[in-house]
Scaffold this motif. Sequence first.
Motif, PDB file in Angstrom:
ATOM      1  N   GLY A  55      -0.527-103.153  -3.785  1.00  0.00           N
ATOM      2  CA  GLY A  55      -0.887-102.511  -5.047  1.00  0.00           C
ATOM      3  C   GLY A  55      -0.708-101.011  -5.084  1.00  0.00           C
ATOM      4  N   ASN A  56      -0.067-100.458  -4.061  1.00  0.00           N
ATOM      5  CA  ASN A  56       0.191 -99.017  -4.041  1.00  0.00           C
ATOM      6  C   ASN A  56       1.558 -98.721  -4.659  1.00  0.00           C
ATOM      7  OD1 ASN A  56      -2.191 -98.190  -2.273  1.00  0.00           O
ATOM      8  ND2 ASN A  56      -1.176 -99.703  -0.987  1.00  0.00           N
ATOM      9  N   SER A  57       1.762 -97.474  -5.020  1.00  0.00           N
ATOM     10  CA  SER A  57       3.035 -97.060  -5.599  1.00  0.00           C
ATOM     11  C   SER A  57       3.940 -96.474  -4.520  1.00  0.00           C
ATOM     12  CB  SER A  57       2.815 -96.009  -6.698  1.00  0.00           C
ATOM     13  OG  SER A  57       2.073 -96.554  -7.764  1.00  0.00           O
ATOM     14  N   VAL A  58       5.230 -96.738  -4.649  1.00  0.00           N
ATOM     15  CA  VAL A  58       6.252 -96.134  -3.792  1.00  0.00           C
ATOM     16  C   VAL A  58       7.248 -95.447  -4.705  1.00  0.00           C
ATOM     17  CG1 VAL A  58       8.138 -96.580  -2.185  1.00  0.00           C
ATOM     18  CG2 VAL A  58       5.976 -97.820  -1.934  1.00  0.00           C
ATOM     19  N   SER A  59       7.465 -94.155  -4.480  1.00  0.00           N
ATOM     20  CA  SER A  59       8.324 -93.374  -5.372  1.00  0.00           C
ATOM     21  C   SER A  59       9.384 -92.633  -4.572  1.00  0.00           C
ATOM     22  CB  SER A  59       7.474 -92.375  -6.173  1.00  0.00           C
ATOM     23  OG  SER A  59       8.273 -91.620  -7.049  1.00  0.00           O
ATOM     24  N   LEU A  60      10.641 -92.841  -4.931  1.00  0.00           N
ATOM     25  CA  LEU A  60      11.763 -92.161  -4.274  1.00  0.00           C
ATOM     26  C   LEU A  60      12.209 -90.976  -5.129  1.00  0.00           C
ATOM     27  CD1 LEU A  60      12.607 -93.478  -1.587  1.00  0.00           C
ATOM     28  CD2 LEU A  60      11.747 -95.187  -3.182  1.00  0.00           C
ATOM     29  N   LYS A  61      12.248 -89.795  -4.529  1.00  0.00           N
ATOM     30  CA  LYS A  61      12.550 -88.561  -5.254  1.00  0.00           C
ATOM     31  C   LYS A  61      13.651 -87.766  -4.550  1.00  0.00           C
ATOM     32  CE  LYS A  61       9.067 -88.906  -8.255  1.00  0.00           C
ATOM     33  NZ  LYS A  61       9.303 -89.052  -9.711  1.00  0.00           N
ATOM     34  N   ARG A  62      14.575 -87.235  -5.347  1.00  0.00           N
ATOM     35  CA  ARG A  62      15.606 -86.370  -4.759  1.00  0.00           C
ATOM     36  C   ARG A  62      15.002 -85.063  -4.262  1.00  0.00           C
ATOM     37  NH1 ARG A  62      18.684 -88.915  -8.905  1.00  0.00           N
ATOM     38  NH2 ARG A  62      20.384 -90.135  -7.972  1.00  0.00           N
ATOM     39  N   ALA A  63      13.816 -84.720  -4.737  1.00  0.00           N
ATOM     40  CA  ALA A  63      13.131 -83.522  -4.250  1.00  0.00           C
ATOM     41  C   ALA A  63      12.838 -83.616  -2.753  1.00  0.00           C
ATOM     42  CB  ALA A  63      11.824 -83.313  -5.024  1.00  0.00           C
ATOM     43  N   LEU A  64      12.827 -84.837  -2.214  1.00  0.00           N
ATOM     44  CA  LEU A  64      12.537 -85.034  -0.790  1.00  0.00           C
ATOM     45  C   LEU A  64      13.787 -85.443  -0.003  1.00  0.00           C
ATOM     46  CD1 LEU A  64       9.066 -86.841  -0.973  1.00  0.00           C
ATOM     47  CD2 LEU A  64       9.547 -84.401  -0.669  1.00  0.00           C
ATOM     48  N   ASN A  65      14.957 -85.151  -0.567  1.00  0.00           N
ATOM     49  CA  ASN A  65      16.197 -85.403   0.166  1.00  0.00           C
ATOM     50  C   ASN A  65      16.246 -84.603   1.461  1.00  0.00           C
ATOM     51  OD1 ASN A  65      17.353 -87.213  -1.639  1.00  0.00           O
ATOM     52  ND2 ASN A  65      18.509 -85.635  -2.744  1.00  0.00           N
ATOM     53  N   VAL A  66      16.903 -85.165   2.452  1.00  0.00           N
ATOM     54  CA  VAL A  66      17.156 -84.461   3.710  1.00  0.00           C
ATOM     55  C   VAL A  66      18.654 -84.547   4.016  1.00  0.00           C
ATOM     56  CG1 VAL A  66      14.853 -84.948   4.630  1.00  0.00           C
ATOM     57  CG2 VAL A  66      16.729 -86.539   5.102  1.00  0.00           C
ATOM     58  N   VAL A  67      19.140 -83.604   4.781  1.00  0.00           N
ATOM     59  CA  VAL A  67      20.536 -83.671   5.239  1.00  0.00           C
ATOM     60  C   VAL A  67      20.557 -84.493   6.517  1.00  0.00           C
ATOM     61  CG1 VAL A  67      22.539 -82.380   6.057  1.00  0.00           C
ATOM     62  CG2 VAL A  67      21.103 -81.432   4.232  1.00  0.00           C
ATOM     63  N   HIS A  68      21.341 -85.558   6.511  1.00  0.00           N
ATOM     64  CA  HIS A  68      21.413 -86.456   7.669  1.00  0.00           C
ATOM     65  C   HIS A  68      22.677 -86.153   8.473  1.00  0.00           C
ATOM     66  CE1 HIS A  68      21.631 -90.786   9.385  1.00  0.00           C
ATOM     67  NE2 HIS A  68      20.941 -89.994  10.171  1.00  0.00           N
ATOM     68  N   TRP A  69      22.475 -85.612   9.660  1.00  0.00           N
ATOM     69  CA  TRP A  69      23.605 -85.199  10.503  1.00  0.00           C
ATOM     70  C   TRP A  69      24.092 -86.331  11.404  1.00  0.00           C
ATOM     71  CZ3 TRP A  69      25.553 -80.165  10.187  1.00  0.00           C
ATOM     72  CH2 TRP A  69      24.797 -79.282   9.402  1.00  0.00           C
ATOM     73  N   GLY A  70      23.276 -87.360  11.578  1.00  0.00           N
ATOM     74  CA  GLY A  70      23.589 -88.401  12.557  1.00  0.00           C
ATOM     75  C   GLY A  70      24.232 -89.646  11.985  1.00  0.00           C
ATOM     76  N   ASN A  71      24.873 -89.526  10.813  1.00  0.00           N
ATOM     77  CA  ASN A  71      25.568 -90.687  10.252  1.00  0.00           C
ATOM     78  C   ASN A  71      26.675 -91.162  11.185  1.00  0.00           C
ATOM     79  OD1 ASN A  71      24.225 -90.549   7.631  1.00  0.00           O
ATOM     80  ND2 ASN A  71      25.461 -88.718   7.283  1.00  0.00           N
ATOM     81  N   ALA A  72      27.004 -92.447  11.084  1.00  0.00           N
ATOM     82  CA  ALA A  72      28.174 -92.958  11.799  1.00  0.00           C
ATOM     83  C   ALA A  72      29.425 -92.278  11.249  1.00  0.00           C
ATOM     84  CB  ALA A  72      28.262 -94.468  11.617  1.00  0.00           C
ATOM     85  N   LYS A  73      30.240 -91.751  12.121  1.00  0.00           N
ATOM     86  CA  LYS A  73      31.425 -91.000  11.691  1.00  0.00           C
ATOM     87  C   LYS A  73      32.730 -91.720  12.030  1.00  0.00           C
ATOM     88  CE  LYS A  73      28.931 -86.642  12.300  1.00  0.00           C
ATOM     89  NZ  LYS A  73      28.616 -86.474  10.884  1.00  0.00           N
ATOM     90  N   THR A  74      32.636 -92.811  12.783  1.00  0.00           N
ATOM     91  CA  THR A  74      33.813 -93.597  13.120  1.00  0.00           C
ATOM     92  C   THR A  74      33.571 -95.054  12.735  1.00  0.00           C
ATOM     93  OG1 THR A  74      33.073 -94.182  15.351  1.00  0.00           O
ATOM     94  CG2 THR A  74      34.255 -92.084  15.095  1.00  0.00           C
ATOM     95  N   GLN A  75      34.656 -95.809  12.602  1.00  0.00           N
ATOM     96  CA  GLN A  75      34.535 -97.219  12.237  1.00  0.00           C
ATOM     97  C   GLN A  75      33.745 -97.992  13.290  1.00  0.00           C
ATOM     98  OE1 GLN A  75      38.488 -98.764  10.899  1.00  0.00           O
ATOM     99  NE2 GLN A  75      39.104 -96.627  11.114  1.00  0.00           N
TER     100      GLN A  75
END
Length: 316
Positions: free
Chosen positions: A180-200
């Motif tokens: 019964g709680n709310s979950v809210s996704l906001k661009r105000a809380l965006n982060v820069v993700h440096w550890g993305n997969a960069k190769t196939q």
Amino acid sequence: MIIFTIVIPCFNEAEHIGKCLSSLNNQNFPRDQFEILVVDNGSEDASVEISQALADRTIEYPDGKVGAVRNRGASEAKGENLVFIDADCTLDDDWLNRALELISRNEKTAFGGGCLLPPNASWIERCWLLEGREGNTLPRELIGCSIVLQRELFEKMDGFNEGMSSGEDSELSRRLKIAGNSVSLKRALNVVHWGNAKTQNAFLKRQIWHAKSYASNLRNNMCDPIFLLAGLFTALATLGGLSLFLAPKASMLALMFALSLPAILTAKRFKRVSRIPCSLSEAANSYYLDLLYLAGRSIGLSAVLLSQLRPLIYLN
């Protein structure tokens, strides 16, 4: 008074943890009103040394999956609110101010953000983290690199599931909503993700790893559309491969259906950012990534199913 405790799980993140901690120490927020806890999960690189120099506390916790690591940090928290950030992410200087503004107005809501591309992102990152007119694609559930919620609410929910190798963040998100709680996704809380997969290869391995979380509760995952899609892809690809010589027409039909499934994901991702592909190349690369995505999930799911069936086979 400590308003925020920032919990950062870490495993062999020497490449990024320094940037992450520096971005936190540079916040335009009173430094005595937040604390930074790094929970190291048995790193073999310089992660611990870097954390000890830049974080308020570094807790060495070599055992346990990521949910247990996050919970260990939360158990040591002194702040009224918890912030969960991943070690390969950075925040802009006003991130905590925006987080406080959100949590102050909505105390019983768990907030999260999405991931922004780092400078010089690879084509894999650009085609996976699509951006539209309004900005980056926000996730449907909380993701561990950007979560803000009251410590009291977190404790009421008994924290993260400690039995999952991944997906503990979205699992908490779903439990919060069921309770019964709310979950809210906001661009105000965006982060820069440096550890993305960069190769196939890295992208494929990451999806295989994520699929291993299915082992924790196969029954509950039956409600997960991605799980069902991965299961269907696995079944069609297996059927197509096994019947290739015995029933070529049926084999081709099964494989054609399997290869159509990534297109559904691609169309869905572009719909979420309210745009169409800018070029044939972007469309083809995005489809190819969704094919790798389902292939990786299929391999991981197959491994999970085999591990579940192996004891039964030995019994017989």
